[in-house]
Design an enzyme around this catalytic site. Structure first.
Site, PDB file in Angstrom:
ATOM      1  N   GLU A 127      41.896  46.597  37.996  1.00  0.00           N
ATOM      2  CA  GLU A 127      41.016  47.286  39.388  1.00  0.00           C
ATOM      3  C   GLU A 127      41.020  45.927  39.651  1.00  0.00           C
ATOM      4  OE1 GLU A 127      37.264  48.870  39.920  1.00  0.00           O
ATOM      5  OE2 GLU A 127      37.040  49.523  37.795  1.00  0.00           O
ATOM      6  N   LYS A 141      29.359  54.519  34.350  1.00  0.00           N
ATOM      7  CA  LYS A 141      27.753  53.625  34.171  1.00  0.00           C
ATOM      8  C   LYS A 141      26.599  53.550  34.071  1.00  0.00           C
ATOM      9  CE  LYS A 141      30.203  50.760  38.181  1.00  0.00           C
ATOM     10  NZ  LYS A 141      32.097  51.760  38.002  1.00  0.00           N
TER      11      LYS A 141
END
Length: 302
Positions: free
Chosen positions: A25, A160
């Site tokens: 990404e 996360k």
């Protein structure tokens, strides 16, 4: 009429020849890392894949055009502080095309574009997920829905840790996303090795490749998420992590932050409160995921 998605020559040739390709990404270096180190990390990840016998396919948007296999010049441009670069999810791709903007692609958009051109493996840092307090705000990352409908294998260091990891894993279960821990039965927590959540484990890149093949044979259309814990020496001390996260959440609540601004605020607070340790952990986790992604991509084409 121009092509809606540009695929670089090296990536196109590798796919045609069934050589290992790994998607990367671009938001990790356009929005996630500090300059100028962001570009150095992005280029090093590409070289790491080449050294491991895989072809890198960094995904981004250049002048509104989704591009799979950014050139070094394009990576430098997107990572330059002088360039105006927006964060691009799947829903943002048409608007980016209309306005001809530069964009860093999120996990969701990267997975979508990579799968669209035939790439089966994607290595990233941490995934988005359900936000804390989502029971009232309904706030969750588009990554979840994307991974429920895109049959790609994603290597990450978990969700996360500023997010609600147990709730995210519940959503993955509901939506049929396959989740496995790499050489661990504990789902990793991004900055820390153990999120406290139990998952099925796999022990080798060949296991991961077999898992993806089994999904395909069954006709499932969801992602396989391989949680790869950061090395023990690189993780943030769990007690420090938990303490600064509580502090960050308290400060965010006092400021009334929510929505898109909340996660960046929490991550930045943790970066400051740990004297930059979270940044080093982020980079170490990413490098570990890139290495594992290359090994799985090799196993898939063998």
């Amino acid at each position: 009429m121009s092509e809606p998605i540009v695929v670089s020559g090296p990536v196109r040739e590798a796919l045609a020849e069934r050589r290992p390709v790994v998607a990367l990404e671009s938001t990790i270096f356009t929005h996630g890392l500090t300059r100028p180190r962001n570009v150095a990390v992005a280029l090093a990840a590409e070289q790491q894949l080449r050294d491991a016998g895989a072809v890198p396919a960094t995904v981004g948007v250049v002048d509104g055009v989704p591009t799979v296999g950014l050139s070094e010049e394009q990576i430098v441009t997107l990572g330059d502080a002088e360039s105006e670069v927006v964060k691009v999810g799947i829903r943002d791709l048409p608007m980016a095309a209309l306005k001809r903007t530069h964009g860093g692609t999120t996990v969701a958009a990267t997975a979508f574009l990579a799968h669209h051109v035939g790439i089966g493996v994607f290595a990233t840092g941490g995934l988005g997920g359900v936000h804390r307090g989502a029971a009232t705000t309904f706030d969750e990352s588009a990554d979840i829905v994307a991974l429920a409908s895109i049959p790609i294998l994603v290597v990450s260091a978990g969700v996360k840790s500023v997010l609600d990891v147990p709730a995210t894993l519940e959503r993955f279960e509901t939506l049929g996303v396959v989740v496995a821990g790499y050489r661990t039965a504990r789902f990793p927590g991004f900055y820390v090795r153990d999120s406290g959540c139990v998952v099925d484990d796999i022990t080798s890149p060949e296991d991961a490749a077999a898992l993806a093949r089994a999904r395909d044979a069954l006709g499932l259309r969801s992602a396989v998420v391989v949680g790869n814990p950061v090395d023990a020496s690189a993780q943030v001390d769990p007690e420090l992590h938990d303490r600064v996260l509580v502090e960050a959440e308290r400060e965010a609540a006092g400021s009334g932050l929510r929505g898109k601004s909340l996660t960046p605020f929490l991550l930045e607070h943790m970066h400051r409160a740990t004297d930059g340790r979270t940044l080093e952990t982020n980079i170490a986790a990413y490098q570990g995921n890139v290495a594992l992604g290359a090994a799985i991509a090799r196993a898939l084409v063998s």
